[in-house]
Design a protein around this motif. Sequence first.
Motif, mmCIF file in Angstrom:
data_model
loop_
_atom_site.group_PDB
_atom_site.id
_atom_site.type_symbol
_atom_site.label_atom_id
_atom_site.label_comp_id
_atom_site.label_asym_id
_atom_site.label_seq_id
_atom_site.Cartn_x
_atom_site.Cartn_y
_atom_site.Cartn_z
ATOM 1 N N PRO A 217 26.508 -55.866 -10.017
ATOM 2 C CA PRO A 217 27.454 -54.299 -10.151
ATOM 3 C C PRO A 217 27.990 -53.688 -11.642
ATOM 4 O O PRO A 217 27.365 -55.054 -12.307
ATOM 5 N N SER A 218 27.611 -52.713 -12.036
ATOM 6 C CA SER A 218 27.696 -51.776 -13.020
ATOM 7 C C SER A 218 29.392 -50.670 -12.490
ATOM 8 O O SER A 218 29.141 -50.208 -11.849
ATOM 9 N N ALA A 219 29.763 -50.115 -13.909
ATOM 10 C CA ALA A 219 30.878 -49.908 -13.376
ATOM 11 C C ALA A 219 29.976 -47.985 -13.068
ATOM 12 O O ALA A 219 30.654 -47.643 -12.456
ATOM 13 N N VAL A 220 28.703 -48.662 -14.094
ATOM 14 C CA VAL A 220 27.956 -46.691 -14.396
ATOM 15 C C VAL A 220 26.994 -47.399 -14.001
ATOM 16 O O VAL A 220 26.231 -48.260 -14.859
ATOM 17 N N THR A 221 26.065 -46.479 -13.254
ATOM 18 C CA THR A 221 24.022 -46.681 -13.282
ATOM 19 C C THR A 221 23.360 -45.083 -13.741
ATOM 20 O O THR A 221 23.947 -44.002 -12.411
ATOM 21 N N ILE A 222 23.193 -45.008 -14.795
ATOM 22 C CA ILE A 222 22.675 -43.385 -15.319
ATOM 23 C C ILE A 222 21.106 -44.223 -14.702
ATOM 24 O O ILE A 222 20.090 -44.915 -15.045
ATOM 25 N N ILE A 223 20.396 -42.733 -13.526
ATOM 26 C CA ILE A 223 19.411 -43.475 -13.361
ATOM 27 C C ILE A 223 18.553 -42.213 -14.015
ATOM 28 O O ILE A 223 18.191 -40.902 -13.895
ATOM 29 N N GLY A 224 17.404 -42.348 -14.784
ATOM 30 C CA GLY A 224 16.855 -41.532 -15.403
ATOM 31 C C GLY A 224 15.326 -41.200 -14.702
ATOM 32 O O GLY A 224 14.941 -42.239 -14.889
ATOM 33 N N SER A 225 15.071 -39.867 -15.164
ATOM 34 C CA SER A 225 13.692 -39.116 -13.917
ATOM 35 C C SER A 225 13.793 -38.217 -15.087
ATOM 36 O O SER A 225 13.899 -37.288 -15.309
ATOM 37 N N SER A 226 11.806 -38.432 -15.439
ATOM 38 C CA SER A 226 11.386 -36.913 -16.029
ATOM 39 C C SER A 226 11.435 -35.527 -15.456
ATOM 40 O O SER A 226 12.022 -34.328 -15.841
ATOM 41 N N VAL A 227 11.622 -35.627 -14.011
ATOM 42 C CA VAL A 227 11.801 -34.879 -13.724
ATOM 43 C C VAL A 227 13.048 -34.356 -13.017
ATOM 44 O O VAL A 227 13.289 -35.877 -11.742
ATOM 45 N N GLN A 228 13.299 -33.161 -11.837
ATOM 46 C CA GLN A 228 14.789 -33.158 -11.656
ATOM 47 C C GLN A 228 14.380 -33.554 -10.142
ATOM 48 O O GLN A 228 13.191 -34.019 -9.351
ATOM 49 N N VAL A 229 15.830 -34.879 -9.597
ATOM 50 C CA VAL A 229 16.139 -35.233 -8.082
ATOM 51 C C VAL A 229 16.626 -35.070 -7.665
ATOM 52 O O VAL A 229 16.319 -34.062 -6.481
ATOM 53 N N ILE A 230 17.017 -33.782 -7.984
ATOM 54 C CA ILE A 230 18.353 -32.613 -6.726
ATOM 55 C C ILE A 230 18.498 -31.384 -6.567
ATOM 56 O O ILE A 230 17.747 -30.747 -4.966
ATOM 57 N N SER A 231 17.703 -30.962 -7.456
ATOM 58 C CA SER A 231 17.506 -29.628 -7.838
ATOM 59 C C SER A 231 15.649 -29.646 -6.711
ATOM 60 O O SER A 231 14.865 -30.191 -8.006
ATOM 61 N N ASN A 232 15.857 -28.301 -6.070
ATOM 62 C CA ASN A 232 14.216 -27.661 -5.801
ATOM 63 C C ASN A 232 13.946 -26.652 -5.740
ATOM 64 O O ASN A 232 14.040 -25.769 -4.402
ATOM 65 N N LEU A 233 14.238 -25.974 -7.103
ATOM 66 C CA LEU A 233 13.822 -24.302 -7.177
ATOM 67 C C LEU A 233 12.628 -24.166 -6.726
ATOM 68 O O LEU A 233 12.002 -22.733 -6.427
ATOM 69 N N SER A 234 11.291 -24.781 -6.470
ATOM 70 C CA SER A 234 10.810 -24.804 -6.003
ATOM 71 C C SER A 234 10.652 -23.366 -4.603
ATOM 72 O O SER A 234 9.365 -23.096 -4.656
ATOM 73 N N GLY A 235 11.482 -24.966 -4.592
ATOM 74 C CA GLY A 235 12.160 -24.063 -2.553
ATOM 75 C C GLY A 235 12.047 -22.592 -2.348
ATOM 76 O O GLY A 235 12.010 -21.493 -1.579
#
Length: 430
Positions: A217-235
Amino acid sequence: MIKSVAAVLAAVVQFLLATATSFDDHHLLSRIAFGSCANQSAPQPIWDAINKFDPQVFIWLGDNIYGDIRRPFSIIGKERTIGPWKNAPRFVPSPSSEMLSRYNMAKNVPGYSRLRANAKVIGTWDDHDYGLNDAGKEFSGKTTNQRLLLDFLDEPQDSPRRKQAGVYTSYTFGPPGKQVKIILLDTRYHRDPLSSDGSILGASQWSWFEKELRGPPSAVTIIGSSVQVISNLSGTTGPLFYMESWGRFPKERDHLFKLINDSKRDGVFFISGDVHFGEITRYDCAAGYPLYDITSSGLTQAVEKVLPSPLHFIVRFLAWFTPSTMRVMNQYCRYRSCTYGQPNFGAIQIDWDASPVNLKMQVRDINGLPVTGVDIPLSELQAWNSTIKAGQEQKHCTLEVKLPWIVRYRLAILVYSVLVCKQFLELSVS
C-alpha cells in the motif's frame, strides 16, 4: 581556453542532472507537476511557471513532441484529406531520423533544461510521439520510437522498459507511511482499433497493472494515462467529432474501475492529457470513494489558439454548452465551463503536516495561476471513510452516454441548426 570553459560547463550540467535524477525513493514527495502536448517547434514560455512551482517530480503524459507529419486540410484536388471522399491520410509518420531531431529540439528548450536540472523527469507517451495520430498496436514504428522516447527521458540502458513491449512503468517515492506511488500506463502499444471496444492495455500490461495495484500500500497512488479516463466527451460531441478516451472502450474502463475497487487500494486518482484543454472530472460509482481525473493539456497546444483572441468566447461558450456529467464545477474555476483552453500544466501539492493530510490538485495557466482545482483531505479517498453525499453521488454517476438524447446531442443540434439557417439565408439572398 574556450574548450576548457566548455568542458567545465558540461561537467556542471552533468553534475546538476545527476543530482536531479538522484531523487531517491526515501525523499518525501510533496510537489508534482505534469503536462502534455508540447510542440517542439512552438514557443514554450510555460516552463517558467513550472520551474517557479519548483516540482520535485515532473510527469510527461504524452505528445511530448509532435513527431508525425500533418498534411493540410483538403477537400478537393489530387490528395483529399477530409470528407467522405478522402483518399489520403491526414497524418503520416516521420522517419526515425526526423523523430530524433525533434526530440533533440524539445530536450534543448532552455526552460525544460532548467527543469531537468532540478527535478526528476518521468513519463509515458501518447499518439504524436508514439509516431502517428490516433495510432494503436498496428503502428509499425513503435519499437524504434519506444527507444527514442526512453532516450529522451534519460531511461537507464539496463532499464526493464527497454526490454518490454510498451513503456508502462511505476515509481514509489517517500518514507513508509507517506509513500506516493506513480503508475504510468501505455495506452498505445497494445491498443485495439478505436471502434472495436477491444483492449487498451493488452494482456501483459493488464497483468502487470493488477500486480501493481495489489502490491504494497501507499498513501497516494497516481495513475497516469495519456488519454482521459473518466470523461467521455465523445458521447456528447458526436457525431460532429470524436476524441480518444477510456470511455470509447467501455469494457476496458469497467475493468479498470473493478480492479481498483477489488484491490481495496486507497488514495487513487488519475492524471491525463491529450485533449488540448484542462479540466477536472470525477466519478463516484467505481471504487467506494470519488475517483478524480486531472487533465492538463497542453503545454503549447490548446483549443483557443486555433482562433484569434476576439473569438475565444466562441470556444468558451461551446465548452460550457457541451454536456459533461463528470466535470467538477466549483468556485476554483476561472470560467463558467470549468475548462481551460489556453496553455496549462498540472500541479499536485501534498501537505503531509496537515491533519488530515491535504491534497491540492490544480490546473495552472502560463503564469502559474490556478484555473481549476480541487482541495480535499486525503481521508476522502479511502473506502472506509467515504464522504460522498447523496446529491453528489447522483451527479457524478450518470455517464454521458446515458443522458437524454435531447441533452446528449444538443451540441450537434445547435451546429446543424446554424448551418441550416446559414444555407437558408444564402438561398434567400440569391
